[in-house]
Design a protein around this motif. Structure first.
Motif: not given
Length: 157
Positions: A1-19
């Protein structure tokens, strides 16, 4: 099962690991909630100024908030959904989260940034699925689900 999630980080603070953590966490909650595989949503990370603008424009509240959800699945009662074929993905909506509020609230509640990030993301996701906390009964149900999904994923207080 997999959702398609688009992430947009306007702050440039969320890490790849957190995503990646959020991708796994939201997919876990989606499985538990019986959401169709391939459904789509977006998650945007903003600062307090930006979420204040959004809150003012869409909710009439001139203040920063932690999370706002915009569900695209809000069909009116009696409305017949368009049947455009099976290849059209199920669009759930968008979640907007204030990164500054994540920091503030993780300190206030004495838990990790990641736990608050996960909490707000699951909270917003459940709103996209139609959950709310306007009544005490609804709040107990929604917050109970959030707690279970976070604990199952290992994000405890």
């Amino acid at each position: 099962m997999s959702l398609a999630i688009d992430f947009y980080d306007e702050t440039n603070t969320i890490t790849e690991e957190q995503l990646n953590m959020l991708l796994e966490l939201v997919n876990h909650a989606a499985i538990e909630e019986g959401v169709d595989a391939g459904s789509e949503l977006s998650i945007m990370f903003v600062d307090n100024d930006r979420i204040t603008e959004i809150n003012r424009e869409y909710r009439g509240k001139d203040q920063a908030t932690d999370v706002i959800s915009f569900a695209l699945d809000d069909e009116e009662e009696g409305e017949v959904p368009l049947n455009l074929g099976e290849e059209v993905p199920h669009l759930l909506g968008e979640i907007v989260i204030s990164v500054q509020k994540i920091t503030e609230q993780s300190l206030e509640y004495a838990h990790s940034f990641d736990r608050e990030l996960g909490f707000l993301t699951v909270h917003g996701f459940l709103h996209l699925l139609g959950y709310d906390h306007m009544t005490e009964e609804d709040e107990v149900e929604m917050f109970g689900k959030q707690k279970v999904y976070l604990e199952q994923y290992g994000l405890t207080r």
